[in-house]
Design a protein around this motif. Structure first.
Motif, mmCIF file in Angstrom:
data_model
loop_
_atom_site.group_PDB
_atom_site.id
_atom_site.type_symbol
_atom_site.label_atom_id
_atom_site.label_comp_id
_atom_site.label_asym_id
_atom_site.label_seq_id
_atom_site.Cartn_x
_atom_site.Cartn_y
_atom_site.Cartn_z
ATOM 1 N N GLN A 1 -13.639 25.119 -118.623
ATOM 2 C CA GLN A 1 -14.080 24.975 -120.011
ATOM 3 C C GLN A 1 -15.232 23.978 -120.076
ATOM 4 O OE1 GLN A 1 -11.014 23.358 -122.580
ATOM 5 N NE2 GLN A 1 -12.540 22.911 -124.166
ATOM 6 N N LYS A 2 -16.343 24.411 -120.706
ATOM 7 C CA LYS A 2 -17.504 23.521 -120.821
ATOM 8 C C LYS A 2 -17.328 22.594 -122.023
ATOM 9 C CE LYS A 2 -19.627 25.588 -117.424
ATOM 10 N NZ LYS A 2 -18.623 25.416 -116.380
ATOM 11 N N THR B 1 -19.426 20.488 -124.788
ATOM 12 C CA THR B 1 -20.792 20.400 -125.316
ATOM 13 C C THR B 1 -20.850 19.384 -126.457
ATOM 14 O OG1 THR B 1 -20.212 22.330 -126.616
ATOM 15 C CG2 THR B 1 -21.562 22.714 -124.668
ATOM 16 N N GLN C 1 -20.977 24.048 -110.047
ATOM 17 C CA GLN C 1 -19.832 23.679 -110.862
ATOM 18 C C GLN C 1 -18.844 24.827 -110.917
ATOM 19 O OE1 GLN C 1 -22.980 22.315 -112.860
ATOM 20 N NE2 GLN C 1 -21.878 20.935 -114.219
ATOM 21 N N GLY D 1 -20.213 17.886 -117.449
ATOM 22 C CA GLY D 1 -20.328 18.903 -118.485
ATOM 23 C C GLY D 1 -19.135 19.819 -118.650
ATOM 24 N N GLU D 2 -18.052 19.555 -117.953
ATOM 25 C CA GLU D 2 -16.875 20.416 -118.114
ATOM 26 C C GLU D 2 -15.604 19.578 -118.116
ATOM 27 O OE1 GLU D 2 -17.722 22.767 -114.564
ATOM 28 O OE2 GLU D 2 -16.060 21.794 -113.520
#
Lengths: 194, 321
Positions: free
Chosen positions: B58-59, B61, B53, B218-219
């Motif tokens: 920016q992740k 969550t 990735q 996830g991002e």
């Protein structure tokens, strides 16, 4: 010396394709990449075989004719790989399903026609067959390549989604190569009359 | 004396019926695996990797898992981010991954206008906080007959649209992509008419399956996947899921979407995945899932018929393609 070089040149696109496939450097849809690459090279080799006679007339280098058969057979070989991928991966060798596609989809009809017409040309490409048929009949039979070339361009043109620049580009080249032949035949006839 | 020996083969040694019935599938998989293994261990059928990735991204969550997610095998991050139709960056599917770095997804705002109570300009940072983010694993089917499984992140499009209080005159909602040839170099060519335009009937837009896409894997959305804000409409062909949205307009009449404008005989307004209605030039009856060698059957509404079919009762889907 020249013949091995032609072999190497003609095998290079296939070698590169295998190289990139093995290294996982093709796109996320490798089947499509392999299909497209073998397809476009089939058309390129067809164009090359058609270019040989006009090049001969233009340059006077008659030895060019010695490579026409080899390049033509490479057109057939790339076309065979292209067709086999379609027949195997799209239809899993189910002839009836494949035939349905041929009847139903104009771009496949065109592509299939282009390929099938190359089969008798490949089969009669040997010196033995030229002798058996006689030069005149053999020449007539091998004019089928003109239909193959036109059908091949049409196949490409109908397949692309949006940008028809490249198919048109090939269409213009094929039209020019066939046009030169018409013009040459016409002027020969004029010459005979006068 | 007759000595009875138990047979060498026991009941449990026999191939389970379930497996036996799936033998063709097994052979197909075994065959393609053999090909793949022969090709220098290239793994086509193994589990996808989530590695690789973008480390700078920016992740996202605290994601809620969605009951709408499929449990099918995900396509890899690489598949998802290097095989894109996004003509704003070029016509080749590899182009967006190569050229989309020029897009600036921050700062970003979305203009909302038309038949609604709260028109205005809204900031992406705020938009991302308007509802809890969910992960939704959806099948995505391109009109070109390939498909991919993507772990999207976002929230229901309806939650987004309701904020603007659409009026009773709002029968449709229209979306537009950014136009800026400096950020989107493909727009220097008239490949399509810019801006890219899409639309939905209000009931389609409010359907729980319609997702406002804000991220994947996830991002936040990678640029080539339509950063920073896009639609994800899993029962429609991919071109309906417009990317990099800058404008939302509530309207009374059916908007003209870009591909329909380009070629109305081939691409319609609805563009629902439908194996029975072929594209005029190719079959929509089957598709190639990225990562697979053989084609698989295309499902009605891309397999989301139980949820969305009722939106189209009484409609002739051959005419409203």
């Amino acid at each position: 010396m020249i013949k091995p070089a032609v072999w190497v040149a003609c095998l290079t696109p296939l070698a590169l394709l295998i190289y990139h496939f093995v290294r996982d450097e093709l796109s996320a849809n490798p089947v499509e990449d392999i299909t497209n690459t073998t397809g476009i090279w089939t058309l390129r080799f067809i164009v090359l075989t058609l270019a040989i006679s006009p090049l001969r007339w233009l340059t006077g280098i008659n030895q060019l004719i010695n490579y026409r058969r080899l390049i033509g057979l490479f057109a057939f070989s790339y076309g065979s790989v292209h067709f086999t991928i379609f027949f195997f991966l799209d239809h899993q060798f189910d002839f009836a399903a494949m035939w349905q596609d041929v009847l139903k989809r104009p771009y496949i009809t065109a592509g299939f026609t282009a390929f099938v017409l190359m089969i008798p040309l490949a089969l009669t490409s040997t010196t033995g067959w030229i002798r058996r048929l006689g030069g005149k009949k053999w020449n007539l039979l091998h004019k089928l390549i003109y239909i193959t070339a036109m059908a091949g361009v049409l196949h490409y043109f109908w397949k692309v989604k949006l940008d028809t620049t490249n198919p048109i580009y090939y269409g213009v080249i094929v039209a020019a190569l066939l046009g030169v032949r018409v013009w040459s035949a016409y002027s020969k006839r004029q010459l005979r009359r006068s | 004396m007759l000595i009875k020996r138990s047979p060498d083969l026991r009941e449990s040694d026999v191939t389970p019926k379930e497996l036996y019935l799936r033998r063709r599938e097994f052979l197909a998989v075994a065959g393609s695996t053999a090909v793949a293994v022969a090709a220098n261990g290239l793994d086509f059928t193994g589990p996808s990797t989530v590695a690789a990735q973008n480390p700078g991204a920016q992740k996202l969550t605290n994601l809620t898992k969605s009951p709408f997610s499929t449990d099918e095998k995900l396509n890899s991050y690489k598949d998802v981010t290097t095989y894109n139709n996004f003509y704003e960056f070029g016509l080749d599917k590899g182009d967006p991954a190569k050229y989309a770095h020029t897009l600036k997804p921050r700062p970003w705002s979305v203009v909302v206008e038309g038949q609604c109570g709260k028109p205005g300009t809204y900031n992406i940072e705020d938009i991302m906080k308007w509802a809890p983010l969910e992960e939704r694993i959806y099948r995505h089917r391109c009109v070109e007959a390939w498909s991919i499984v993507v772990p999207w992140i976002g929230y229901p499009l309806g939650d987004f649209l309701k904020r603007f209080e659409p009026t009773t005159k709002a029968k449709y909602v229209e979306f537009k992509t950014l136009v800026d040839p400096r950020q989107m170099p493909g727009q220097t060519e008239p490949a399509l008419q810019w801006p890219y335009n899409e639309g939905l009937r209000m009931d389609e837009a409010m359907h729980p399956l319609a997702l406002l896409g804000l991220g994947l894997y996830g991002e936040v959305l990678p640029n080539q996947n339509g950063a920073p804000i896009r639609l994800v409409l899993p029962w429609k062909y991919g071109f309906k899921s417009i990317k990099s949205i800058v404008r939302v307009r509530f309207v009374e009449n059916e908007p003209l979407n870009t591909w329909k404008q380009q070629q109305a005989s081939e691409y319609g307004f609805y563009a629902n995945v439908n194996p029975q209605v072929d594209h005029p030039r190719w079959s929509q009856g089957s598709e190639r899932r990225l990562g697979e060698f053989f084609r698989r059957k295309t499902l009605m509404f891309n397999g989301y018929g139980d949820q969305v079919a009722s939106l189209y009762t009484g409609m002739d889907l051959r005419k409203s393609y």
